[in-house]
Scaffold this active site. Structure first.
Site, PDB file in Angstrom:
ATOM      1  N   ASP A 110       0.858  -1.186   0.000  1.00 31.25           N
ATOM      2  CA  ASP A 110       0.000   0.000   0.000  1.00 31.25           C
ATOM      3  C   ASP A 110       0.892   1.233   0.000  1.00 31.25           C
ATOM      4  O   ASP A 110       2.081   1.150   0.322  1.00 31.25           O
ATOM      5  CB  ASP A 110      -0.926  -0.002   1.223  1.00 31.25           C
ATOM      6  CG  ASP A 110      -2.211   0.794   1.001  1.00 31.25           C
ATOM      7  OD1 ASP A 110      -2.347   1.456  -0.052  1.00 31.25           O
ATOM      8  OD2 ASP A 110      -3.081   0.759   1.888  1.00 31.25           O
ATOM      9  N   ASP A 111       0.308   2.369  -0.361  1.00 29.83           N
ATOM     10  CA  ASP A 111       1.085   3.601  -0.361  1.00 29.83           C
ATOM     11  C   ASP A 111       1.373   4.088   1.051  1.00 29.83           C
ATOM     12  O   ASP A 111       2.450   4.585   1.344  1.00 29.83           O
ATOM     13  CB  ASP A 111       0.392   4.692  -1.185  1.00 29.83           C
ATOM     14  CG  ASP A 111      -1.037   4.993  -0.738  1.00 29.83           C
ATOM     15  OD1 ASP A 111      -1.571   4.300   0.160  1.00 29.83           O
ATOM     16  OD2 ASP A 111      -1.645   5.927  -1.297  1.00 29.83           O
ATOM     17  N   ASP A 114      -2.079   4.581   7.726  1.00 31.21           N
ATOM     18  CA  ASP A 114      -2.451   5.778   8.474  1.00 31.21           C
ATOM     19  C   ASP A 114      -2.907   5.378   9.873  1.00 31.21           C
ATOM     20  O   ASP A 114      -2.109   5.269  10.789  1.00 31.21           O
ATOM     21  CB  ASP A 114      -3.531   6.530   7.695  1.00 31.21           C
ATOM     22  CG  ASP A 114      -3.843   7.908   8.258  1.00 31.21           C
ATOM     23  OD1 ASP A 114      -3.672   8.128   9.469  1.00 31.21           O
ATOM     24  OD2 ASP A 114      -4.280   8.773   7.488  1.00 31.21           O
TER      25      ASP A 114
END
Length: 176
Positions: A110-111, A114
């Site tokens: 994933d980028d 969070d």
């Protein structure tokens, strides 16, 4: 706004700090991630968490020579407001078989991690997979096995696919 209620702030407005990432920087960060992952693999397949994980998954898969790429589609943001997690597309049966049903030998990409909500959900699907992100925030970082850059929880990352170049007038012309 009714009865003196404060307007709901977007995640970006709550974050306050901006971290713009160019295409060049993102590509360098993905290659740096690949260097670290090369020591961990080999991997049978890459599972991209969409949509943010599509671009880094393509770069990482290319660099690692992995030909099998699958996606798990999870929606958590509507523009810039975080909502309930929704699995729009699960991991394919073929990819699950490659990972022995638990994810062993699979690489989740994933980028960004969070809050960790999406990561936790994917971890439940593939508990033995290796989870890598390009960027990590403190709340989600414990879920990730490999990442490149940590940013503070109150930072909003502007990815290159979410931004565009624009003209700004010179300061002498009244630009802020």
């Amino acid at each position: 706004m009714m009865g003196g209620e404060a307007p709901e702030l977007s995640a970006q407005e709550r974050a306050g700090k901006a971290f713009p990432v160019s295409w060049d920087q993102f590509h360098r960060d993905c290659r740096a991630l690949t260097w670290r992952l090369n020591e961990v693999g080999p991997f049978h397949a890459v599972i991209a968490i969409t949509r943010g994980g599509l671009v880094p998954a393509a770069i990482v898969a290319r660099e690692l020579g992995v030909r099998v790429i699958d996606t798990v589609c999870i929606a958590s943001y509507d523009h810039n407001k975080q909502g309930e997690l929704q699995v729009l597309k699960g991991i394919s049966e073929a990819a699950m078989k490659l990972g022995g049903g638990t994810g062993k030998g699979l690489l989740i990409v994933d980028d960004l991690v969070d809050t960790g909500k999406t990561g936790k959900l994917v971890r439940e699907m593939l508990p033995d997979a290796h989870f890598a992100t390009v960027y990590a925030k403190p709340k989600g970082r414990p879920l990730v096995d490999t990442y490149i850059t940590e940013v503070s929880q109150d930072t909003w990352i502007f990815f290159p696919w979410d931004t565009a170049l624009s003209y700004h007038p010179p300061l002498r012309d009244g630009a802020a």
